[in-house]
Motif scaffolding. Sequence first.
Motif, short mmCIF file in Angstrom:
data_model
loop_
_atom_site.label_atom_id
_atom_site.label_comp_id
_atom_site.label_asym_id
_atom_site.label_seq_id
_atom_site.Cartn_x
_atom_site.Cartn_y
_atom_site.Cartn_z
N CYS A 1 0.83 -1.20 0.00
CA CYS A 1 0.00 0.00 0.00
C CYS A 1 0.87 1.26 0.00
N GLU A 2 1.88 1.29 0.84
CA GLU A 2 2.77 2.45 0.94
C GLU A 2 3.53 2.68 -0.35
N ALA A 3 3.90 1.59 -1.03
CA ALA A 3 4.61 1.72 -2.30
C ALA A 3 3.73 2.38 -3.34
N LEU A 4 2.46 1.99 -3.42
CA LEU A 4 1.55 2.61 -4.38
C LEU A 4 1.41 4.10 -4.10
N TRP A 5 1.23 4.46 -2.83
CA TRP A 5 1.09 5.87 -2.46
C TRP A 5 2.37 6.65 -2.82
N SER A 6 3.52 5.98 -2.72
CA SER A 6 4.81 6.63 -2.98
C SER A 6 5.18 6.61 -4.46
N GLY A 7 4.34 6.01 -5.29
CA GLY A 7 4.59 5.99 -6.73
C GLY A 7 5.63 4.98 -7.16
N VAL A 8 5.93 4.00 -6.31
CA VAL A 8 6.92 2.97 -6.60
C VAL A 8 6.26 1.85 -7.41
N ARG A 9 6.97 1.32 -8.39
CA ARG A 9 6.45 0.17 -9.13
C ARG A 9 6.54 -1.08 -8.26
N VAL A 10 5.55 -1.96 -8.39
CA VAL A 10 5.48 -3.16 -7.56
C VAL A 10 5.49 -4.38 -8.46
N LEU A 11 6.41 -5.31 -8.17
CA LEU A 11 6.48 -6.59 -8.87
C LEU A 11 5.79 -7.62 -8.00
N THR A 12 4.72 -8.22 -8.51
CA THR A 12 3.94 -9.15 -7.71
C THR A 12 3.53 -10.35 -8.57
N ASP A 13 2.57 -11.15 -8.07
CA ASP A 13 2.13 -12.33 -8.82
C ASP A 13 0.61 -12.36 -8.90
N ASP A 14 0.08 -13.33 -9.60
CA ASP A 14 -1.36 -13.33 -9.89
C ASP A 14 -2.24 -13.73 -8.71
N THR A 15 -1.65 -14.05 -7.56
CA THR A 15 -2.47 -14.38 -6.38
C THR A 15 -2.72 -13.15 -5.50
N MET A 16 -2.06 -12.05 -5.78
CA MET A 16 -2.23 -10.85 -4.98
C MET A 16 -3.60 -10.24 -5.26
N ASP A 17 -4.35 -9.95 -4.21
CA ASP A 17 -5.66 -9.34 -4.34
C ASP A 17 -5.48 -7.83 -4.55
N LEU A 18 -5.31 -7.44 -5.80
CA LEU A 18 -4.99 -6.05 -6.10
C LEU A 18 -6.12 -5.09 -5.74
N GLY A 19 -7.36 -5.59 -5.81
CA GLY A 19 -8.50 -4.72 -5.50
C GLY A 19 -8.46 -4.18 -4.09
N THR A 20 -7.85 -4.93 -3.17
CA THR A 20 -7.73 -4.47 -1.79
C THR A 20 -6.92 -3.19 -1.71
N TYR A 21 -5.96 -3.03 -2.61
CA TYR A 21 -5.05 -1.89 -2.58
C TYR A 21 -5.51 -0.75 -3.50
N THR A 22 -6.10 -1.08 -4.63
CA THR A 22 -6.53 -0.04 -5.57
C THR A 22 -7.93 0.49 -5.23
N GLU A 23 -8.55 -0.06 -4.19
CA GLU A 23 -9.88 0.41 -3.77
C GLU A 23 -9.86 1.87 -3.37
N HIS A 24 -8.73 2.33 -2.83
CA HIS A 24 -8.68 3.68 -2.29
C HIS A 24 -7.67 4.58 -3.02
N ILE A 25 -7.16 4.12 -4.15
CA ILE A 25 -6.24 4.93 -4.94
C ILE A 25 -6.46 4.64 -6.42
N GLU A 26 -6.45 5.67 -7.22
CA GLU A 26 -6.62 5.51 -8.67
C GLU A 26 -5.25 5.63 -9.33
N LEU A 27 -4.77 4.52 -9.89
CA LEU A 27 -3.45 4.52 -10.53
C LEU A 27 -3.53 5.23 -11.88
N THR A 28 -2.61 6.13 -12.10
CA THR A 28 -2.60 6.86 -13.37
C THR A 28 -1.95 6.04 -14.49
N ASP A 29 -1.20 5.03 -14.11
CA ASP A 29 -0.53 4.20 -15.10
C ASP A 29 -0.55 2.75 -14.63
N GLU A 30 -1.17 1.88 -15.41
CA GLU A 30 -1.32 0.47 -15.03
C GLU A 30 0.02 -0.24 -14.90
#
Length: 369
Positions: free
Chosen positions: A289-318
Amino acid sequence: MRICLISKYPPIQGGISAKTYWLAQGLAERGIETHVVTNGNCVESEYRIEDNPPEPQPNLHIHFIDPDIPWHIPFSDLYVPKLLDKALQVTRENQIDLIDTGFLIPYGIVGYLLSEITGIPYVLRHGGSDLEKFLRQGAFNELLKKVIRKASAIITDNHNKEVFQSLNSRLCMIPRYIPDERSFKPAVSPHGTPTLAYIGKINYYWKYKSLHRIAEIFSGLKGDYRLIFVGQGKGFEDFSQFVSGHDLVGFEFRQFVHPANMPRLLNEIDFLICFSKDNPINDFSNVFCEALWSGVRVLTDDTMDLGTYTEHIELTDEVQIVNLPIDDVGATRTKITEIIKYWEGPQKHSNRLKYDFNSYIDANLKAYR
């Protein structure tokens, strides 16, 4: 209002401790006299933050338990009576209006006992591992049900509310954590090499954190980059030996940082590595969550529930979140090689918040009422 917040707190490392730190800062800033009662001073060296903490705000008071107890058989750390004794002293000396608790065990139990003794109402919070390891497994079943039923409010979220609905109707839906955007914001620390980092514990079961996959992916990976493992834990020696058996280049180990220094660390890196595939408890990650707020790119996998994190932030670049096929080491290594090759210098993504820290503190204050 005066509150007694019983919880994990630095120098304990971890998500609950960090969330409690930022919550206490936000409450104190609003003029709430905040007293934190914690056993943070007793944490094992493997999970202790050695960073120097910043000076607390004038109306934020940290109360550590007495670490010394008489030897007894069978020996126990006695955290419940230690925390309870300190909390009783705090409530007596400071005319506390409300008790808040940061985790079911032992802090929720201590809050319940403190309330029974003093008559002060208490609010119950939870993490993820306490629900999975204790409540859902039926551990301390009778006690935890009593603690939940007697709480004046349960602070939870939509992902976990079903656990409590049959026991207590006084549920307050608040996001698990919202970073303070005044601290966690896009800022670039100049550097000439792409920097990737894993940030978190290195426990006995470090493969649950997919650390073996990280080592295997970066084994022999060529290119000009830095790989940082910011972590400690009882599995550190075992993992460091595992790493030494792989041909990792340009990597380093660092110790935990204080929550107040996490924004600066995130500004130093370009990519956070945060996999969840091997974790039996797919819990909320503060640092993701803190990485998204800080604008850091995140390397993850397909089991991560991304909706939990993007629920409260709108990413300008996918492209800020990169899903990697980590079951295929070769394909993942190729993808990361491309990312490193086409890195164009340090840059951060600027996003639009749907829910800010001020709203998060407002929601907590509303729950207190």
